[in-house]
Design an enzyme around this catalytic site. Structure first.
Site, PDB file in Angstrom:
ATOM      1  CB  SER A 146    -179.153  -3.183   6.992  1.00 39.91           C
ATOM      2  OG  SER A 146    -178.919  -1.796   7.161  1.00 39.91           O
ATOM      3  CE1 TYR A 159    -173.950  -4.238   4.980  1.00 41.56           C
ATOM      4  CE2 TYR A 159    -175.376  -2.319   5.279  1.00 41.56           C
ATOM      5  CZ  TYR A 159    -174.771  -3.460   5.783  1.00 41.56           C
ATOM      6  OH  TYR A 159    -174.992  -3.814   7.094  1.00 41.56           O
TER       7      TYR A 159
END
Lengths: 251, 82
Positions: A146, A159
């Site tokens: 990401s 995350y």
């Protein structure tokens, strides 16, 4: 020209980016194994969509956070390669969760879950896939990381740490497996329209779009096109790379 | 039993490292004589584990430098199990 379709495993493929990737790979002639853990109906829907479009796929349930279930799934894949003569050529580590919150409120359980589901799972599936791919001297592994793994994001400590971890995994594994013609790359999507981003409210979305030079959110299809390119021999000279797909959000 | 083991080990090595059978002698070193790299050795150990249905711990695998080391290890371990 072999009639047997090579296998591609996509984790977390019952919806969102994973489903788009699975459909795209099927359109390029792979038999796609649609991994899911809880949403069987959605996984079967993806399989049916692929078959209706003339492709080939099947659902494959396993929990990416369970080493035992990963091992069982890869035994199944290994048997399948032996009985059909089809090789596992592509692994896409897409399964992931995000549990946001500032670090002061971060619970250890949530941290563990996030690291397990996004990062540890990817390392374990790479390990199993490497075994099969090494025998064939061929393979392409793609991590769905990401943009927050590259640029950071307040409220996403766990995350973004997991997603940055996938980048380290990619670079090391690319070096380990290059001599066996197995390529390992990561893609780092920015804001893509999925259930994850649909959970944002309008004010949040407007703020995000203002930060994206291209001025709009991406779609699963955009990521799928890039992943398909990395899966195919057209990208044969690309390994160990982190490729951004973010509308210019992070340059 | 032991000749059979020796043949199977040699045949796996020829296959995996793509070397001529006459180069695979008991004293041949995997890295120096047979041109293996570290990944070849891991693969070789994995194949031996499958072929002979046994676990070879990393610390044992590290000690195996030559073809003879592998044959001796597998012979010793198989006879210990029977």
């Amino acid at each position: 020209m072999s009639l047997v379709k090579p296998l591609a495993l996509v984790t977390g493929a019952s919806r969102g980016i994973g489903a788009a990737i699975a459909e795209k790979l099927a359109s390029h002639g792979f038999h796609v194994l649609i991994n899911y853990v809880s949403n069987e109906a959605k996984a079967i829907e993806v399989v049916n969509t692929i078959i209706a479009a003339g492709g080939s796929a099947e659902p494959l349930r396993f929990d990416v956070t369970s080493e035992a279930e990963i091992a069982t799934a890869f035994e199944f894949i290994s048997k399948k390669t032996q009985t059909t003569g089809a090789a596992l050529e592509v692994l896409v580590n897409n399964a992931g969760i995000s549990e946001d919150g500032l670090i002061l409120r971060l619970k250890k359980e949530s941290l563990d879950r996030t690291l397990q589901t996004n990062l540890v799972s990817a390392i374990l599936t790479c390990k199993e896939a490497a075994r099969l791919m090494m025998k064939n001297r061929k393979g392409s592994i793609i991590q769905i990381s990401s943009v927050v793994g590259e640029m950071g994001n307040a409220g996403q400590v766990a995350y973004s740490a997991a997603k940055a971890g996938m980048i380290g995994l990619t670079k090391s594994l690319a070096k380990e497996l290059a001599s066996r013609h197995i390529r390992v790359n990561a893609v780092t999507p920015g804001y893509i329209q999925t259930d994850m981003t649909n959970a944002l409210n309008e004010t949040q979305k407007t703020a995000i779009i203002e930060g994206i030079p291209l001025g709009y959110l991406g779609e699963g299809q955009d990521v799928a096109n890039l992943v398909a390119f990395l899966a195919l021999p057209e990208s044969r000279y690309i390994t160990g790379q982190v490729i951004g797909i973010n509308g210019g959000l992070y340059i | 039993m032991s000749t059979n083991t020796e043949e199977r080990v040699r045949s796996i090595i020829c296959d995996q490292l793509a070397v001529e059978p006459e180069k695979v002698k008991a004293a041949s070193s995997f890295i120096e004589d047979l041109g293996a790299d570290s990944l070849d050795i891991v693969e070789l150990v994995m194949t031996m584990e499958e072929e002979f249905d046994m676990d070879i711990p990393d610390e044992e695998a590290e000690k195996m430098k030559t073809v003879g080391d592998v044959i001796n290890y597998i012979n010793a371990k198989s006879s210990a199990n029977h």
